[in-house]
Design a protein around this motif. Structure first.
Motif, short mmCIF file in Angstrom:
data_model
loop_
_atom_site.label_atom_id
_atom_site.label_comp_id
_atom_site.label_asym_id
_atom_site.label_seq_id
_atom_site.Cartn_x
_atom_site.Cartn_y
_atom_site.Cartn_z
N LEU A 23 30.22 22.66 -20.55
CA LEU A 23 29.21 22.14 -21.20
C LEU A 23 28.38 23.33 -21.94
O LEU A 23 28.32 24.30 -21.40
N GLY A 128 25.07 11.24 -25.17
CA GLY A 128 24.67 12.43 -25.22
C GLY A 128 22.57 12.76 -25.78
O GLY A 128 22.31 13.95 -26.18
N ASP A 131 21.85 17.31 -22.44
CA ASP A 131 23.46 17.88 -22.37
C ASP A 131 23.41 18.74 -20.81
O ASP A 131 24.93 19.03 -20.91
#
Length: 274
Positions: A23, A128, A131
């Motif tokens: 990520l 989203g 995050d």
């Protein structure tokens, strides 16, 4: 490692650390951007008649188990949270078959062995809105071991929600799903529609013994990582759970799942007050 707290990082299993590094930014307690501002920037599409879906409603699950890792960078499913009543504990639910050989595990995990087989479960927001990732608690098991077959047949797994993690809770409907009715699958798709589109219309083909079969209005829709997504009525109440589907030319994209009454019955059979 300039974003995530080092102490928090050190507590994570190695497989989860690998997942987190995929990520772009991470946080044990990530900031929550304004949903309206984020939607405006992304040009979120809302089909006509679709219910309003709040941020933090649908999540991608990631599991580390004694028999392998499920998900990581290759997302495989969706899930959501709800309460049976205002007094009951909230649960996170998704499709049981995600925890199986279809996703690379050495075996298909059974409901009565989940507690001993699952090491950790993390969630990332489907749309989203954050995050970061959130760790949730252990899976629930049937109060009566003899009820294991029902969880297997209905393809449901439920998890405890712990700590300060507060997803948006959906509400199960008492309405009966009818053939010909329009429902909405809520998740982000990988192809066939904008990733910012939250609701995807479908038409119920038939309902039998709490099982729903349906066809999506969009015949280009990808169903990758949609198993476990909530199915909503126009009202926004939960009609059921999507559990799989196929793209079959020239008929289009079809799916199947269970109704909210089946989902309710399965959760009621689990030991939420263990």
């Amino acid at each position: 490692m300039n974003v995530i707290d080092r102490a928090c990082w050190a507590k994570l299993p190695s497989a989860a650390v690998l997942f987190l590094t995929l990520l772009s930014t991470l946080g044990c307690e990530p900031a929550s951007p304004s949903p309206s501002a984020r939607d405006a920037r992304r040009g979120v599409q809302k089909p006509e008649g679709a219910p309003d879906v709040k941020e933090y409603t649908a999540w991608r699950p990631f599991f580390t188990t004694d028999y392998g890792v499920v998900s990581g960078s290759d997302m495989v499913g969706t899930g959501f949270a709800f309460r049976l009543s205002e007094e009951s504990k909230p649960v996170f639910v998704t499709a049981l078959h995600l925890l199986g050989t279809v996703n690379g595990l050495e075996k298909d995990l059974l409901p009565n062995e989940l507690d001993e087989s699952i090491e950790s479960t993390f969630l990332s927001d489907v749309f989203g809105a954050t995050d970061g990732v959130k760790q949730i608690g252990m899976p629930y098991q049937p109060c009566d071991p003899e009820n294991e077959n029902e969880a297997i047949q209905t393809d449901v797994v439920a998890f405890d929600l712990v700590g300060r993690f507060k997803p948006e809770f959906l509400e199960l409907s008492d309405e009966t799903v009818q053939p010909g009715q329009r429902l909405w699958m809520v998740t982000a798709v990988f192809a066939g529609a904008s990733p910012s589109q939250k609701c995807h219309a479908l038409k119920v083909v038939d309902v039998e013994d709490g099982r729903i079969r349906y066809r999506f209005e969009n015949d280009r829709l990808s169903l990758k990582a949609t198993d476990g997504a909530p199915l909503l009525f126009d009202s926004g109440l939960v009609a059921g759970m999507h559990q799989g589907g196929t793209a079959d030319e020239p008929q289009g994209v079809s799916g199947h799942g269970i109704t909210s009454d089946v989902l309710r019955r399965v959760i009621e059979s689990m030991c939420l007050d263990r």
